[in-house]
Scaffold this motif. Structure first.
Motif, PDB file in Angstrom:
ATOM      1  N   THR A 343      77.420 133.112  30.892  1.00 10.82           N
ATOM      2  CA  THR A 343      77.006 132.668  32.452  1.00 10.82           C
ATOM      3  C   THR A 343      77.441 132.957  33.439  1.00 10.82           C
ATOM      4  O   THR A 343      76.837 133.351  34.777  1.00 10.82           O
ATOM      5  CB  THR A 343      76.930 131.187  32.495  1.00 10.82           C
ATOM      6  N   GLU A 344      78.889 133.503  33.133  1.00 10.87           N
ATOM      7  CA  GLU A 344      79.024 133.739  34.765  1.00 10.87           C
ATOM      8  C   GLU A 344      80.318 135.260  34.613  1.00 10.87           C
ATOM      9  O   GLU A 344      81.463 134.690  34.288  1.00 10.87           O
ATOM     10  CB  GLU A 344      79.269 132.994  35.469  1.00 10.87           C
ATOM     11  N   LEU A 345      80.716 135.877  35.622  1.00 13.64           N
ATOM     12  CA  LEU A 345      82.171 136.861  35.276  1.00 13.64           C
ATOM     13  C   LEU A 345      82.767 136.509  36.768  1.00 13.64           C
ATOM     14  O   LEU A 345      81.674 136.787  37.909  1.00 13.64           O
ATOM     15  CB  LEU A 345      81.278 137.938  35.103  1.00 13.64           C
ATOM     16  N   LEU A 352      88.965 129.448  42.110  1.00  9.11           N
ATOM     17  CA  LEU A 352      87.839 127.892  42.433  1.00  9.11           C
ATOM     18  C   LEU A 352      87.059 126.796  41.907  1.00  9.11           C
ATOM     19  O   LEU A 352      85.945 125.979  42.213  1.00  9.11           O
ATOM     20  CB  LEU A 352      88.486 127.179  43.229  1.00  9.11           C
ATOM     21  N   SER A 353      85.633 128.552  41.785  1.00  7.99           N
ATOM     22  CA  SER A 353      84.491 128.574  41.947  1.00  7.99           C
ATOM     23  C   SER A 353      84.276 127.995  40.301  1.00  7.99           C
ATOM     24  O   SER A 353      83.030 127.706  40.306  1.00  7.99           O
ATOM     25  CB  SER A 353      83.295 130.004  42.143  1.00  7.99           C
ATOM     26  N   ILE A 354      84.764 127.955  38.923  1.00  8.44           N
ATOM     27  CA  ILE A 354      85.004 127.349  38.538  1.00  8.44           C
ATOM     28  C   ILE A 354      85.363 126.195  37.774  1.00  8.44           C
ATOM     29  O   ILE A 354      85.301 125.339  37.460  1.00  8.44           O
ATOM     30  CB  ILE A 354      85.764 128.277  37.375  1.00  8.44           C
ATOM     31  N   TYR A 355      87.241 126.064  38.532  1.00  7.73           N
ATOM     32  CA  TYR A 355      87.385 124.129  38.633  1.00  7.73           C
ATOM     33  C   TYR A 355      87.869 123.911  39.741  1.00  7.73           C
ATOM     34  O   TYR A 355      87.385 122.806  39.493  1.00  7.73           O
ATOM     35  CB  TYR A 355      89.448 125.141  38.056  1.00  7.73           C
ATOM     36  N   GLY A 356      87.219 124.069  40.807  1.00  8.00           N
ATOM     37  CA  GLY A 356      86.189 123.670  41.397  1.00  8.00           C
ATOM     38  C   GLY A 356      86.032 121.888  41.166  1.00  8.00           C
ATOM     39  O   GLY A 356      85.941 121.136  41.686  1.00  8.00           O
ATOM     40  N   ASP A 357      84.765 122.074  40.848  1.00  7.92           N
ATOM     41  CA  ASP A 357      83.862 121.772  40.280  1.00  7.92           C
ATOM     42  C   ASP A 357      83.529 121.643  38.953  1.00  7.92           C
ATOM     43  O   ASP A 357      82.352 120.990  38.473  1.00  7.92           O
ATOM     44  CB  ASP A 357      82.510 121.129  40.431  1.00  7.92           C
ATOM     45  N   ILE A 358      84.576 121.189  37.994  1.00  5.78           N
ATOM     46  CA  ILE A 358      84.663 121.514  37.157  1.00  5.78           C
ATOM     47  C   ILE A 358      84.006 120.911  35.867  1.00  5.78           C
ATOM     48  O   ILE A 358      83.101 120.620  35.008  1.00  5.78           O
ATOM     49  CB  ILE A 358      85.767 121.597  35.684  1.00  5.78           C
ATOM     50  N   SER A 359      84.158 119.324  36.673  1.00  7.71           N
ATOM     51  CA  SER A 359      83.587 117.703  35.589  1.00  7.71           C
ATOM     52  C   SER A 359      82.097 117.922  35.902  1.00  7.71           C
ATOM     53  O   SER A 359      81.364 117.538  34.981  1.00  7.71           O
ATOM     54  CB  SER A 359      83.530 116.775  36.347  1.00  7.71           C
ATOM     55  N   SER A 360      80.874 118.419  36.576  1.00  7.24           N
ATOM     56  CA  SER A 360      80.089 118.662  36.351  1.00  7.24           C
ATOM     57  C   SER A 360      79.290 119.983  36.166  1.00  7.24           C
ATOM     58  O   SER A 360      78.033 120.637  36.596  1.00  7.24           O
ATOM     59  CB  SER A 360      79.406 118.186  38.293  1.00  7.24           C
ATOM     60  N   ALA A 365      79.858 129.350  29.039  1.00  5.71           N
ATOM     61  CA  ALA A 365      80.959 130.439  28.787  1.00  5.71           C
ATOM     62  C   ALA A 365      81.512 130.728  30.123  1.00  5.71           C
ATOM     63  O   ALA A 365      80.603 131.861  30.762  1.00  5.71           O
ATOM     64  CB  ALA A 365      80.569 131.594  27.827  1.00  5.71           C
ATOM     65  N   SER A 366      81.946 130.655  30.527  1.00  2.00           N
ATOM     66  CA  SER A 366      82.940 131.015  32.356  1.00  2.00           C
ATOM     67  C   SER A 366      84.296 132.591  31.969  1.00  2.00           C
ATOM     68  O   SER A 366      85.108 131.654  30.728  1.00  2.00           O
ATOM     69  CB  SER A 366      83.111 130.120  33.236  1.00  2.00           C
ATOM     70  N   ILE A 367      83.677 133.514  32.318  1.00  2.00           N
ATOM     71  CA  ILE A 367      85.233 134.824  31.993  1.00  2.00           C
ATOM     72  C   ILE A 367      85.191 134.475  33.197  1.00  2.00           C
ATOM     73  O   ILE A 367      85.153 134.908  34.250  1.00  2.00           O
ATOM     74  CB  ILE A 367      83.942 135.582  31.675  1.00  2.00           C
ATOM     75  N   LEU A 368      86.846 135.194  33.079  1.00  2.00           N
ATOM     76  CA  LEU A 368      87.565 135.383  34.325  1.00  2.00           C
ATOM     77  C   LEU A 368      87.611 137.010  33.985  1.00  2.00           C
ATOM     78  O   LEU A 368      88.168 137.357  32.971  1.00  2.00           O
ATOM     79  CB  LEU A 368      89.245 134.579  34.306  1.00  2.00           C
TER      80      LEU A 368
END
Length: 709
Positions: A343-345, A352-360, A365-368
């Motif tokens: 979905t995103e790199l 935090l763009s992944i974990y900041g609102d991970i519930s919604s 697949a998000s890759i760091l």
């Protein structure tokens, strides 16, 4: 080559925050490789659960873990309210490193590793960190035709593959995959490659569309009855197998899986769902139900994962590492396509763009991504600017495990000690404790402590097999040493320690804290050195056989590693040294079991001791009870909270909060170091206690009394 503090993503269970923390990089330890990360995959299902649990309040946490609540209530009964609350809050304060899908390049190889070399591109279950140290059986080479982004799916793909291996599908069978998250989509695609007719079930139309392009028959439960749909697709037969990769708290998913299955069908649980099974649903069809364990055989086996002992291929074809290799082979050959799942790199700094609102999050697949420039790992991080007084002892601690966190540092708190270093294997736990207790440095290289002239005393709380060698290194560097018991695991180690201590002229103290308890001190004052009979009972609690403390080469067993406490305490009470030892243990092969044993001690002054060390008692009963009999006087010590006296003028009872002597022990130790006083415990007594523990094991094996030199 650049040198920067390593960054790693940490989850706090206490505050609920997800943090990008600066920690020291790990070392390439024996049997492992050090990897500089290039990519890591965020497993949104697993990590979402951890983040949400961290953000929940205490009541919500308790509701999610009712088994832990019972343990807390039992501990309150035996240890009291305040010590229990302190233990709970310390536990919640533990930082949790996130991530388990890592790709990078090997930059160092530990001893005993021949499968990898510096420069190799590898996939592993390493965390979201710029550097990770991973045991060799959890690392695999990445084929040239597989990109770093694709390789991040190795570990998560193995979870789905292991579920398939347990199901044992055959060509032409119909398999339902319930839950088309990341693992579910990979599982469905691998089943198609197996030649199965696959039905994918999910409420997310986007995920259904991805699965459909691979030839998966899709169904959204919002549109109708999933059980009837499966029956229609199988001409009323039902599915041959069901793999549940969903996450839900209710029991409906398992019930549906049973109802959609054919007679004698197979159900494999990979995800996390309610497990209140209906006997009728399973009984009538003779269904098989099995829970899949992570990546495959070897998972959570310390000898396989940490010690590098592989399972022989002819007998265990697919271990977790060989599953890693199979997933990469499938990606490289084009049988498993993962690019459309990305979905995103996201650069690590923007985590935090992944974990900041991970519930919604709707991401699959998000890759760091990590910086590609070669960076030299930094193994020591400054937490605060050091400022130490030359007149006070400066401390370095090696080991940041439970004893350091739950016992040692709380006991040292407020004592005015100067804490310079704390060394830990990963750097995460050590850094958290350094921040909490005011250390100036956190390190993963314990030898910097020995090399620092400012450090006066080294406190060692590592695994037991490291004690003797580290004590010798510290003494050779001119440091005083405190080591948590045991001092050594065998006579050879002990003799080497004795030689090093005599050559250095420095003190060696062992964590026999119980003699410093106010209860022990009171008993000693009341009875003096008169001959006595002492009976000490330890309700030690069960520890599974695969835990490291039982391994003779790592933990030394529970008699050498734990019961030595009571040998020292009885020696303190009697004012004498052990002359001979006899031990008997429960079990068919008593020489192989030291969990439930009785030790008899003879002392030079005629006193006797009995140590009942049992692991088969109730956890709700007090852990420790000591009875002392001497000259028509009796003293009963109950769990270091209450001591009662009988036949003693002027004394009947002493009551305190739980006090096993740790605080007094460390305060006395620091004072002795600062003032140049005598030994905390005479070294000759420490040696006698250690030899007595070895003699107990020898007695059990030879079935005779063993004399102490």
């Amino acid at each position: 080559m650049m040198r920067n503090n390593m960054k790693q993503i940490i989850q706090s269970f206490k505050t609920g925050e997800t943090i990008l923390e600066e920690v020291p990089a790990p070392q390439a330890r024996k049997g492992a490789v050090l990897i500089q990360t290039t990519r890591s995959l965020v497993s949104l299902g697993t990590e979402r659960m951890l983040v949400e649990f961290g953000k929940s309040n205490l009541i919500q946490k308790a509701r999610q873990q009712p088994d832990k609540v019972k343990q807390v209530l039992d501990k309150i009964k035996t240890d009291g309210l305040l010590p229990t609350l302190e233990a709970v809050f310390n536990k919640l304060g533990e930082p949790l490193p996130l991530g388990y899908c890592n790709v990078g390049k090997v930059i160092a190889v530990g001893d005993g590793v021949s499968e990898f070399k510096v420069g190799d591109r590898v996939a592993s279950n390493g965390q979201h960190a710029e550097f990770v140290c991973v045991p060799k059986n959890l690392v695999t080479l990445v084929p040239k035709q597989v990109t770093d982004e694709e390789a991040t799916f190795t570990v998560v793909g193995s979870i789905g593959l292991q579920g398939i291996r347990l199901l044992k599908p055959t060509l032409g069978e119909t398999v339902v995959v319930v839950g088309l998250g990341l693992i579910g989509l990979i599982t469905a695609q691998l089943l198609v490659a197996h030649g199965c007719q696959v039905i994918g079930v999910d409420i997310d139309e986007h995920k259904l569309a991805i699965a459909k392009q691979w030839g998966v028959i899709t169904f959204n439960p919002k549109s109708g009855d999933v059980v009837k749909f499966v029956e229609e697709q199988t001409n009323g037969i039902g599915s041959d197998g069901v793999i549940i990769t969903a996450s839900a708290k209710n029991n409906e998913i398992v019930s549906q899986a049973a109802r959609m299955s054919r007679k004698r069908g197979r159900i494999i649980l990979v995800g996390v769902v309610g497990l209140q099974l209906s006997r009728a649903e399973f009984y009538e069809k003779e269904l098989t139900f099995q829970v899949s364990c992570s990546y495959g055989p070897g998972r959570y086996d310390d000898s396989y994962e940490q010690q590098g002992v592989d399972y022989p291929l002819p007998f265990v074809r697919w271990t977790e590492k060989r599953n890693f290799e199979a997933v990469l082979q499938a990606i490289g050959s084009g049988k498993l396509s993962v690019k459309e799942l990305i979905t995103e790199l996201i650069p690590l700094e923007n985590y935090l763009s992944i974990y900041g609102d991970i519930s919604s999050s709707r991401s699959i697949a998000s890759i760091l991504t990590y910086k590609d420039t070669p960076t030299k790992p930094v193994h020591t991080v400054e937490i605060r600017t050091p400022s130490f007084s030359a007149s006070k002892g400066v401390i370095g601690i090696i080991g940041a495990g439970n004893f350091t966190k739950m016992t040692m540092l709380p006991a040292l708190k407020g004592s005015g000690v100067q804490l310079k270093y704390i060394a830990s294997q990963s750097g995460v736990s050590g850094t958290a404790l350094a921040q909490k207790y005011g250390f100036s440095h956190s390190t993963t290289d314990y030898r910097v402590i020995f090399e620092d002239d400012q450090v006066d005393i080294v406190l060692i709380t590592t695994r037991h097999n490291q004690h003797a060698s580290m004590v010798i290194e510290a003494l050779s560097a001119g440091k005083h040493v405190f080591v948590e018991k045991p001092l050594a695991l065998n006579h050879e180690e002990l003799n080497t320690v004795i030689t090093a201590q005599q050559a250095s002229g420095k003190t060696v103290s062992v964590g026999f804290n119980r003699r410093f308890s106010p209860h022990s001190v009171k008993i000693k004052r009341l009875l003096g050195n008169a001959p006595m009979n002492v009976v000490a009972t330890m309700n030690a609690g069960f520890i599974p056989a695969n835990v490291w403390v039982h391994d003779p080469k790592i933990g030394g067993g529970r008699i050498v590693g734990e019961a030595c406490h009571y040998i020292d305490l009885i020696s303190y009470f009697t004012g004498s040294v052990v002359k001979s030892v006899c031990m008997n243990a429960m079990g068919v092969n008593p020489d192989q079991s030291t969990d439930n044993a009785s030790i008899l001690l003879r002392y030079e002054n005629g006193s006797t001791g009995v140590i009942n060390y049992f692991a088969n008692g109730s956890k709700s009963y007090a852990k420790e009870r000591i009875e002392v009999f001497s000259q028509e006087r009796t003293l009963i010590l109950d769990n270091f909270r209450k001591t009662e006296g009988f036949g003693i003028n002027g004394f009947s009872k002493l009551k305190t909060t739980l006090d096993k002597g740790h605080k007094t022990q460390f305060q006395t130790l620091i004072k002795l170091i600062e003032t140049g006083g005598s030994e905390l415990i005479p070294f000759s007594e420490i040696v006698n206690t250690t030899k007595a523990s070895f003699a107990a094991i020898e007695s059990l094996k030879t079935q005779r009394w063993v004399d102490i030199d």
